[in-house]
Enzyme design. Structure first.
Site, PDB file in Angstrom:
ATOM      1  N   MET A 112      -1.398  23.474   8.798  1.00 10.03           N
ATOM      2  CA  MET A 112      -2.130  22.395   9.469  1.00 10.03           C
ATOM      3  C   MET A 112      -2.338  22.704  10.949  1.00 10.03           C
ATOM      4  SD  MET A 112      -2.935  20.539   7.015  1.00 10.03           S
ATOM      5  CE  MET A 112      -3.832  19.383   8.020  1.00 10.03           C
ATOM      6  N   ASP A 127     -18.947  20.972  22.149  1.00  7.09           N
ATOM      7  CA  ASP A 127     -19.008  20.128  23.341  1.00  7.09           C
ATOM      8  C   ASP A 127     -19.542  20.881  24.547  1.00  7.09           C
ATOM      9  OD1 ASP A 127     -18.424  17.708  24.914  1.00  7.09           O
ATOM     10  OD2 ASP A 127     -16.880  18.964  25.834  1.00  7.09           O
TER      11      ASP A 127
END
Length: 157
Positions: A112, A127
Protein backbone atom coordinates in the site's frame (compact mmCIF):
# COMPACT_ATOMS: atom_id res chain seq x y z
CA UNK A 1 -8.68 -17.16 0.60
CA UNK A 2 -10.67 -15.01 3.03
CA UNK A 3 -10.61 -11.24 3.22
CA UNK A 4 -8.54 -10.43 6.29
CA UNK A 5 -9.95 -6.96 6.88
CA UNK A 6 -13.37 -8.36 7.89
CA UNK A 7 -14.19 -10.14 11.14
CA UNK A 8 -16.45 -13.21 11.47
CA UNK A 9 -19.51 -10.91 11.47
CA UNK A 10 -18.47 -9.12 8.26
CA UNK A 11 -17.38 -5.91 9.97
CA UNK A 12 -14.25 -4.10 8.85
CA UNK A 13 -11.38 -4.24 11.33
CA UNK A 14 -7.64 -3.75 11.52
CA UNK A 15 -5.83 -7.07 11.18
CA UNK A 16 -3.83 -8.19 14.22
CA UNK A 17 -0.29 -8.78 12.95
CA UNK A 18 1.16 -9.22 16.45
CA UNK A 19 1.86 -12.93 16.00
CA UNK A 20 3.47 -12.55 12.57
CA UNK A 21 7.23 -12.81 12.22
CA UNK A 22 9.30 -9.70 11.61
CA UNK A 23 10.83 -10.13 8.16
CA UNK A 24 12.48 -7.91 5.56
CA UNK A 25 9.82 -6.81 3.09
CA UNK A 26 9.86 -4.91 -0.17
CA UNK A 27 7.21 -3.75 -2.63
CA UNK A 28 7.58 -2.08 -6.01
CA UNK A 29 4.70 -0.31 -7.73
CA UNK A 30 4.48 1.46 -11.06
CA UNK A 31 2.23 3.86 -12.92
CA UNK A 32 2.37 6.48 -15.62
CA UNK A 33 1.03 9.90 -16.53
CA UNK A 34 0.17 10.11 -20.21
CA UNK A 35 0.25 13.56 -21.79
CA UNK A 36 0.69 15.37 -25.07
CA UNK A 37 4.24 15.70 -26.44
CA UNK A 38 3.99 19.48 -25.96
CA UNK A 39 3.25 18.98 -22.26
CA UNK A 40 6.15 16.56 -21.84
CA UNK A 41 8.39 19.20 -23.46
CA UNK A 42 7.78 21.44 -20.41
CA UNK A 43 9.09 18.63 -18.18
CA UNK A 44 12.12 17.96 -20.37
CA UNK A 45 12.98 21.65 -20.84
CA UNK A 46 12.27 22.68 -17.24
CA UNK A 47 9.75 25.31 -18.31
CA UNK A 48 6.73 24.33 -16.18
CA UNK A 49 5.50 27.45 -14.36
CA UNK A 50 5.31 25.64 -11.00
CA UNK A 51 8.95 24.52 -11.19
CA UNK A 52 10.78 21.18 -11.18
CA UNK A 53 7.97 18.75 -11.99
CA UNK A 54 9.91 15.53 -11.42
CA UNK A 55 11.73 16.76 -8.31
CA UNK A 56 8.54 17.90 -6.60
CA UNK A 57 6.71 14.69 -7.59
CA UNK A 58 9.59 12.57 -6.24
CA UNK A 59 9.39 14.27 -2.83
CA UNK A 60 5.58 14.01 -2.85
CA UNK A 61 5.81 10.26 -3.48
CA UNK A 62 8.28 9.77 -0.62
CA UNK A 63 6.12 11.80 1.75
CA UNK A 64 3.00 9.88 0.69
CA UNK A 65 4.60 6.48 1.39
CA UNK A 66 5.44 7.66 4.90
CA UNK A 67 1.84 8.83 5.51
CA UNK A 68 -0.05 5.87 4.00
CA UNK A 69 -1.56 4.76 7.31
CA UNK A 70 -3.04 8.27 7.69
CA UNK A 71 -4.76 7.92 4.31
CA UNK A 72 -5.85 4.25 4.11
CA UNK A 73 -8.03 3.51 7.15
CA UNK A 74 -6.96 -0.07 7.93
CA UNK A 75 -3.23 0.20 7.12
CA UNK A 76 -0.74 -0.25 9.93
CA UNK A 77 1.79 2.52 10.56
CA UNK A 78 5.13 1.00 9.55
CA UNK A 79 8.78 1.77 10.19
CA UNK A 80 9.73 2.35 6.56
CA UNK A 81 13.45 1.90 5.99
CA UNK A 82 13.58 3.05 2.35
CA UNK A 83 11.51 4.81 -0.27
CA UNK A 84 13.04 5.19 -3.73
CA UNK A 85 11.19 7.00 -6.50
CA UNK A 86 12.01 6.84 -10.20
CA UNK A 87 10.28 9.35 -12.49
CA UNK A 88 11.32 8.81 -16.07
CA UNK A 89 10.19 11.03 -18.95
CA UNK A 90 9.21 8.80 -21.88
CA UNK A 91 8.73 10.45 -25.29
CA UNK A 92 7.32 7.17 -26.68
CA UNK A 93 4.41 7.24 -24.18
CA UNK A 94 4.43 10.30 -24.26
CA UNK A 95 4.52 11.05 -20.55
CA UNK A 96 6.21 10.14 -17.31
CA UNK A 97 6.75 6.61 -16.00
CA UNK A 98 6.79 6.35 -12.21
CA UNK A 99 8.16 3.56 -10.03
CA UNK A 100 8.30 3.38 -6.23
CA UNK A 101 10.29 0.91 -4.16
CA UNK A 102 9.45 0.71 -0.46
CA UNK A 103 11.24 -1.39 2.16
CA UNK A 104 10.69 -2.25 5.81
CA UNK A 105 11.48 -4.88 8.39
CA UNK A 106 8.18 -5.63 10.00
CA UNK A 107 5.14 -7.80 10.45
CA UNK A 108 3.19 -6.67 7.40
CA UNK A 109 4.01 -5.68 3.84
CA UNK A 110 4.49 -2.33 2.14
CA UNK A 111 2.40 -2.78 -1.02
CA UNK A 112 0.00 0.00 0.00
CA UNK A 113 2.90 2.35 0.69
CA UNK A 114 4.37 1.71 -2.77
CA UNK A 115 0.98 2.17 -4.46
CA UNK A 116 0.34 5.36 -2.50
CA UNK A 117 3.77 6.73 -3.42
CA UNK A 118 3.14 6.16 -7.14
CA UNK A 119 -0.39 7.55 -6.97
CA UNK A 120 0.58 10.75 -5.18
CA UNK A 121 3.62 11.28 -7.41
CA UNK A 122 1.34 10.92 -10.45
CA UNK A 123 -1.19 13.33 -8.98
CA UNK A 124 1.64 15.79 -8.34
CA UNK A 125 2.81 15.56 -11.95
CA UNK A 126 -0.78 16.29 -12.99
CA UNK A 127 -1.01 19.22 -10.58
CA UNK A 128 2.27 20.70 -11.76
CA UNK A 129 1.18 20.55 -15.43
CA UNK A 130 -2.60 20.98 -15.36
CA UNK A 131 -2.39 24.60 -16.52
CA UNK A 132 -0.86 23.29 -19.75
CA UNK A 133 -3.02 20.18 -20.23
CA UNK A 134 -6.11 19.07 -18.34
CA UNK A 135 -6.57 15.91 -20.43
CA UNK A 136 -3.55 14.05 -18.97
CA UNK A 137 -4.31 10.49 -17.82
CA UNK A 138 -3.00 8.58 -14.82
CA UNK A 139 -2.81 4.92 -15.80
CA UNK A 140 -1.50 1.51 -14.90
CA UNK A 141 -0.97 1.92 -11.16
CA UNK A 142 -0.15 -1.57 -9.86
CA UNK A 143 2.16 -3.64 -7.72
CA UNK A 144 4.84 -5.27 -9.85
CA UNK A 145 6.87 -6.90 -7.06
CA UNK A 146 6.25 -7.91 -3.46
CA UNK A 147 8.63 -9.98 -1.38
CA UNK A 148 8.86 -11.06 2.23
CA UNK A 149 6.44 -12.37 4.78
CA UNK A 150 4.33 -15.50 4.86
CA UNK A 151 2.99 -15.20 1.32
CA UNK A 152 6.50 -14.96 -0.17
CA UNK A 153 7.34 -13.43 -3.51
CA UNK A 154 4.98 -12.03 -6.15
CA UNK A 155 6.12 -10.64 -9.50
CA UNK A 156 3.78 -9.24 -12.14
CA UNK A 157 4.08 -10.66 -15.62
Amino acid sequence: MSLTHFDDKGRAHMVDVGDKAVTDRVAVAEGRVVMLPETLAHVLEGTAKKGDVLGVARIAGIMAAKRTSDLIPLCHPLPITKVAMELIPDPDLPGVRIEATVKTSGQTGVEMEALTAVSVAALTVYDMLKAVEKSMRIEGVRVILKDGGKSGRYEAE
